[in-house]
Design a protein around this motif. Structure first.
Motif, short mmCIF file in Angstrom:
data_model
loop_
_atom_site.label_atom_id
_atom_site.label_comp_id
_atom_site.label_asym_id
_atom_site.label_seq_id
_atom_site.Cartn_x
_atom_site.Cartn_y
_atom_site.Cartn_z
N LYS A 49 62.10 66.61 30.01
CA LYS A 49 60.93 66.51 29.15
C LYS A 49 61.22 66.90 27.71
O LYS A 49 60.77 66.26 26.77
CB LYS A 49 59.89 67.51 29.66
CG LYS A 49 58.73 66.89 30.39
CD LYS A 49 57.66 67.95 30.59
CE LYS A 49 57.35 68.06 32.06
NZ LYS A 49 56.67 69.27 32.46
N ASN A 50 61.98 67.98 27.56
CA ASN A 50 62.16 68.53 26.22
C ASN A 50 63.39 67.99 25.52
O ASN A 50 63.31 67.50 24.40
CB ASN A 50 62.24 70.05 26.30
CG ASN A 50 61.07 70.60 27.10
OD1 ASN A 50 59.92 70.21 26.85
ND2 ASN A 50 61.35 71.45 28.07
N LYS B 85 76.19 63.77 28.84
CA LYS B 85 74.84 64.31 28.66
C LYS B 85 74.02 63.49 27.66
O LYS B 85 73.45 64.02 26.70
CB LYS B 85 74.90 65.78 28.22
CG LYS B 85 75.56 66.68 29.24
CD LYS B 85 75.32 68.14 28.89
CE LYS B 85 76.03 69.08 29.84
NZ LYS B 85 75.65 68.90 31.25
N ARG B 86 73.99 62.21 27.87
CA ARG B 86 73.26 61.32 26.98
C ARG B 86 71.76 61.46 27.18
O ARG B 86 71.29 61.84 28.25
CB ARG B 86 73.65 59.87 27.25
CG ARG B 86 75.10 59.57 26.96
CD ARG B 86 75.38 59.65 25.49
NE ARG B 86 76.74 59.21 25.19
CZ ARG B 86 77.22 59.13 23.96
NH1 ARG B 86 76.48 59.47 22.93
NH2 ARG B 86 78.46 58.74 23.76
N THR B 87 71.01 61.08 26.18
CA THR B 87 69.55 61.11 26.29
C THR B 87 69.05 59.83 26.95
O THR B 87 69.76 58.82 27.01
CB THR B 87 68.89 61.20 24.90
OG1 THR B 87 69.27 60.03 24.18
CG2 THR B 87 69.33 62.44 24.17
N VAL B 88 67.83 59.90 27.40
CA VAL B 88 67.23 58.71 28.00
C VAL B 88 67.17 57.59 26.97
O VAL B 88 67.36 56.41 27.30
CB VAL B 88 65.84 59.03 28.59
CG1 VAL B 88 64.87 59.48 27.51
CG2 VAL B 88 65.28 57.84 29.34
N LYS C 136 60.79 67.56 39.14
CA LYS C 136 60.83 69.01 38.97
C LYS C 136 60.10 69.36 37.66
O LYS C 136 59.77 68.48 36.87
CB LYS C 136 62.28 69.48 38.93
CG LYS C 136 63.01 69.07 40.20
CD LYS C 136 64.19 69.96 40.51
CE LYS C 136 64.57 69.67 41.94
NZ LYS C 136 65.71 70.34 42.45
N GLU C 137 59.97 70.65 37.50
CA GLU C 137 59.20 71.15 36.38
C GLU C 137 59.58 70.54 35.03
O GLU C 137 58.74 70.11 34.26
CB GLU C 137 59.41 72.66 36.30
CG GLU C 137 58.49 73.31 35.33
CD GLU C 137 57.60 74.32 36.04
OE1 GLU C 137 57.69 75.46 35.64
OE2 GLU C 137 56.89 73.96 36.98
#
Ligand SMILES: Cc1cc2nc3c(=O)[nH]c(=O)nc-3n(C[C@H](O)[C@H](O)[C@H](O)COP(=O)(O)OP(=O)(O)OC[C@H]3O[C@@H](n4cnc5c(N)ncnc54)[C@H](O)[C@@H]3O)c2cc1C
Ligand code: SF4
Ligand code: SF4
Lengths: 473, 448
Positions: free
Chosen positions: B367-368, B394-397, B344-345
């Motif tokens: 992305k952000n 809600k962990r980050t990659v 997705k976007e």
């Protein structure tokens, strides 16, 4: 069982063997045939060449056949047609093999002269004389039926262990485990004891398979065995001390850290045979609750039995008396145990009935050592089979292929880890699970047992609500 | 005593019954026309392949039901009279209920193809389908070739089944690559390869035009729409998806669309009538989910939820983070969170594939914000709890990759690819993530 529950299917598997597979099969069968002919007293000369050819053919034939069969197919779980094949679905072939094996054990234990054992100083003949040359090589005495048995047993683990490794070649756990199984049998149970016996031929006999500890080795504390160890010089004393240490200290500690698998499916000889030669029959174990009840009852009875026998035997040893409470120790204790448990249960039923009852009958229902380690595994161990959240689809592959008859699915589908006394940690449930639900691992005791009513994937509030009523995990 | 009647003895109906029994003393009856006892539909393939006997697909022994006072009734419900609270059966039997749970599952889709009802044409859903497969495709003498129409999870399972009996298979897939409406391109291509390497005649981007009969009304061949090619065959497997099995309530007062319409409490428009599992359709989709979710896990979760509601603890159906799994021939597949076929976007992707083995992972993240969105794993097992927690928190990659060793669920001694995976990510994204050692403390939530 309702009669609609299983489809009547004839074997749809067209057996098409290519030339290499045929070669392997014929080599293996020729090797076996030599032994059968020898048993039937056919003269095969020179014997030392024939026996080596026989062993070589069996080993090479199995390897060639297995290698070709499994490398032709992509790596992965190879259980197609298991329930269609006569050998593995309790049909004619299965029964035939079962009867032949059982017969072999009966002869071995009670009528070894039919296998060619020379009695009263007569020379060996038949099957047993074939192995004289190998026995002479190790210890300069003709073969006994036990030497022949040990050799064939080791050969079975070696040849079928190699087959097993081709079959599970994608699974690193199985590869390493089976390598250890083969090495333990070949060296610890066979070569080293035979060589040590050859080197110490003056001293009386005592069991030199160091891993075959009491109470699996039920005669360890019997007077003759204790005496022979005590009279066995440094080596005898070493075996006596190590034997006791193994049982009392080593076993509980290792079992605490990794579960009983270190013994049952990594180094034990009975387990070794079950895992290799017995692998095609693992699905035949009963998963019924009633079988589990019988199991707990039986295995603990055997444990109590061997404990009593050992106490009585030691009493006799230290008091020098042949009687206990007026009963002959030999006739009422050692002999019945040796006959009922040592021979009937672990040998005749334990192995002879592989194709009917599965490959772990003895380990599951009888073995007192497994019972002892099982108690540790259940109550004080870091070992568990972790269930992967809510991923189970209740397919039943795990339960079907559990040789110990554990209904693995019953836990997995509830999201519960599997912590069971009888689990030998063979890892097959984890291997066959098509959803990656099961992992054998050693971790902190806290949280090892995790009763859940509602599974992961569901609403977090509901999970907390329901599960916190039953557990404080 | 209140009488709870459940139509359908699949995972959803049986889970509801078990939980109602745990929570109450109500009278419970489960109805099914398919089998006497609950069995695992997902395991049907293993019966045909000879891994298991049918009895092994039954998760509970036969005494279980009586012991838990769950009555089983075999029969086909033809009509639901919600005014009289009465079920009518095909043999004119009737049954009264106080509360009704509809858990009738799915049926295979048929799209009006000519010849779709011929002998030798079958879906792969019910036990009866398996019986008919056993009849028409017992071996490769009787069935010289089979054609499978529809490239989803059931289609590929059917291909594997037939392949296990050495029956040549032609597999017609409408999409340009297997299951590529769900799987991203890379995964889909890996599965294409797996299908072909198993000797399946995979035809991508084609549709079925018609099925032709022989003189006895049996399948003789199929024709491909695009090319007009005619392929002789003895069996046709229709696996182009499933739809709710609810024809028998279409003329009742219960509101239906594709499935039985339910609110978040799994209640229908009629009081005391609930619907769960494959046959239930949410008024509004929950999160990114579809209004109808025909998977095992959601059926089970709805069963767990509706039991609470019926036992006086009315709660909404709130599925947690999405997860699923499957097996494509020898490649295991697990997914956690969302990773769409097309990003997705707001999404960025990270893909790693083993150079020679059939293994890959594919991660989707924002992305952000770098928030972790989902992961596909092929040939590598991962820990459900780990990703569920990572999504909740809600962990980050970056966090997810840093602790990837905690996530690995492969058997002991398997080669770990985490260092390679993390290195690749660092390389592509200019990050400096250091893989942490596996920690039991974190896995068990003992600390953070
Ligand atoms: C071959 C196959 C493989 C699958 N593999 C997976 C997988 O790996 N993972 C996954 O998540 N999902 C999988 N699924 C999907 C999963 O099995 C279903 O989502 C799940 O079984 C649905 O459960 P249910 O309880 O809603 O309905 P069902 O299991 O369909 O049960 C409904 C029951 O109700 C009966 N019934 C229907 N109408 C009536 C009536 N009028 N009267 C009486 N009885 C009636 C039916 O006969 C049936 O027995 C698979 C499905 C199939 C067919
Ligand atoms: S539970 Fe699994 S690891 Fe344990 S004995 Fe059974 S199959 Fe082997
Ligand atoms: S094999 Fe795996 S998916 Fe099947 S029942 Fe066992 S744990 Fe569940």
């Amino acid at each position: 069982m309702d009669k609609h529950s299983s489809f009547a299917i004839s074997n749809p598997h067209k057996v098409t063997l290519d030339n290499i597979q045929k070669l392997g099969l014929w080599l293996g069968i020729s090797g076996l045939l030599i032994l059968v002919l020898a048993t039937l007293n056919v003269h095969l000369e020179p014997k030392n060449i024939f026996v080596l050819v026989s062993i070589g053919f069996i080993l090479i034939g199995t390897t060639v056949y297995a290698r070709r069969t499994y490398l032709k197919q992509p790596s992965g779980i190879k259980n197609n047609h298991v329930w269609f094949k006569s050998l593995t679905n309790r049909s004619v072939l299965g029964w035939s093999v079962g009867i032949i094996l059982t017969l072999f054990y009966v002869l071995l234990y009670w009528f070894p002269k039919f296998l060619g054992l020379g009695i009263n100083g007569e020379p060996n003949s038949g099957l047993i004389v074939m192995f004289d040359s190998i026995s002479m090589f190790f210890k300069e005495q003709p073969a006994s039926q036990w030497f022949v048995y040990g050799t064939l047993y080791t050969l079975a683990i070696l040849a079928l262990g190699i087959k097993f490794m081709y079959k599970y070649r994608h699974n690193q756990y199985q590869l390493i485990r089976t390598t250890v199984v083969i090495i333990s049998q070949l060296f610890l149970a066979y070569l080293i004891p035979e060589i040590l016996e050859g080197l110490n031929s003056e001293t009386p006999y005592f069991a030199k398979d160091i891993k075959n500890m009491w109470p699996l080795n039920y005669y360890f504390f019997e007077s003759w065995h204790l005496d022979n160890m005590l009279n066995g010089g440094t080596l005898g004393m070493f075996y006596l001390v190590v034997g006791i240490f193994m049982f009392l200290v080593f076993t509980p500690i290792i079992t605490y850290f990794v579960g009983k698998r270190w013994y049952c499916s990594w180094i034990c000889g009975c387990g070794g045979l079950a895992e290799t030669a017995g692998d095609p029959f693992r699905h035949l174990s009963s998963k019924k609750l009633s079988a589990w009840k019988l199991e707990r009852w039986l295995i603990h009875s055997v444990m109590v039995f061997i404990f009593i026998v050992t106490v009585v035997v030691l009493y006799g040893y230290f008091t020098g008396s042949g009687e206990f409470l007026g009963l002959s120790i030999y006739n009422y204790f050692s002999k019945p145990y040796g006959f009922l448990i040592g021979a009937m249960f672990s040998g005749v039923i334990g192995v002879g009935f592989y194709p009917m009852l599965g490959n772990r009958v003895w380990c599951r229902f009888g073995c007192p050592l497994a019972g002892y380690m099982g108690i540790i595994q259940r109550f004080k161990s870091r070992f568990r089979i972790t269930t992967n959240g809510g991923q189970c689809i209740s397919c039943g592959n795990c339960s079907t292929y559990c040789e110990q008859g554990i209904d693995v699915r019953a836990y997995a589908q509830k999201g519960e880890n599997i912590v069971r006394a009888s689990c030998v940690g063979c890892g097959i449930c984890s291997a066959v699970c098509p959803r990656g639900v099961l992992k054998l691992e050693n971790g902190p005791e806290k949280g090892r047992i995790n009763p859940t009513d509602v599974l992961l994937g569901n609403d977090v509030d509901l999970m907390n609500l329901v599960n916190n009523k039953t557990s404080k995990f | 005593m209140e009488h709870i009647v459940i139509i359908g003895n699949g995972i959803s109906g049986v889970t509801a019954a078990r939980h109602i029994r745990k929570l109450s003393d109500k009278k419970i009856t489960i109805i099914s026309a398919e089998t006497d006892y609950f069995f695992s539909r997902t395991a049907l393939m293993y019966v045909y392949m000879g891994h298991m006997k049918f009895e092994h697909t039954q998760p509970y022994e036969n005494w279980f039901w009586k012991k838990n006072r769950i009555e089983l009734k075999k029969g086909y419900v033809t009509r639901v009279d919600t005014k009289q609270k009465t079920l009518h059966f095909i043999n004119n039997d009737t049954l009264q209920y106080d509360k009704l749970i509809i858990a009738t599952g799915s049926k295979p889709n048929k799209f009006g193809w000519p010849g779709q009802d011929l002998d030798g044409v079958m879906g792969m859903y019910h036990k009866q389908d398996l019986e008919s497969l056993e009849k028409f495709a017992p071996n490769n003498n009787v069935c010289k070739r089979a054609v499978i129409v529809g490239g989803g999870l059931i289609g590929i399972e059917l291909a594997e089944m037939l392949h296990s009996r050495h029956i040549p298979v032609t597999f017609l897939v409408r999409e340009s690559s297997f299951w590529n409406k769900v799987l991203p391109k890379q995964e889909s291509e890996m599965i294409n390869k797996e299908i072909i390497s198993n000797g399946i005649d995979l035809r991508l981007g084609v549709n079925l035009k018609e099925i032709k009969p022989d003189e006895n009304g049996k399948v003789k061949s199929i024709v491909i729409a695009e090319t007009g090619e005619e392929i002789p065959c003895n069996v046709v497997g229709l696996t182009a998806g499933v739809s709710p099995n609810i024809d028998f309530i279409k003329d009742s007062e219960i509101e239906t669309n594709h499935g039985v319409k339910v609110n978040r409490y799994l209640e229908t428009n009629i009081p005391d009538v609930y619907a769960i599992g494959d046959c239930a359709e949410q008024h509004e989709a929950i999160g990114n989910r579809r209004p109808i979710e025909a998977v095992w896990y959601t059926g089970r979760m709805m069963g767990e939820t509706v039991a609470q509601t019926i036992c006086k603890n009315r709660i909404p159906y709130k599925p947690g983070h999405w997860f699923n799994s499957a097996k494509f021939f020898d490649i295991e597949y697990q997914t956690y969170g969302w990773i769409w076929a097309e990003p997705k976007e707001n999404e960025a992707r990270f893909y790693w594939q083993h150079e020679s083995e059939k293994k890959c992972i594919h991660i989707s993240f924002d992305k952000n914000t770098k928030e972790f969105i989902g992961i596909n794993c092929l040939g590598i097992r991962m820990r459900h709890e780990y990703f569920d927690k990572a999504l909740t928190e809600k962990r980050t990659v970056n966090y997810v990759l840093e602790h990837l060793a905690d996530a690995n669920f492969d058997p002991e001694f398997y080669k770990l690819h985490e260092p390679e995976i993390v290195a690749k990510f660092n390389n592509e994204h200019g990050t400096n993530i250091h893989l942490k050692k596996k920690s039991w403390k974190r896995i068990f939530n003992l600390t953070n």
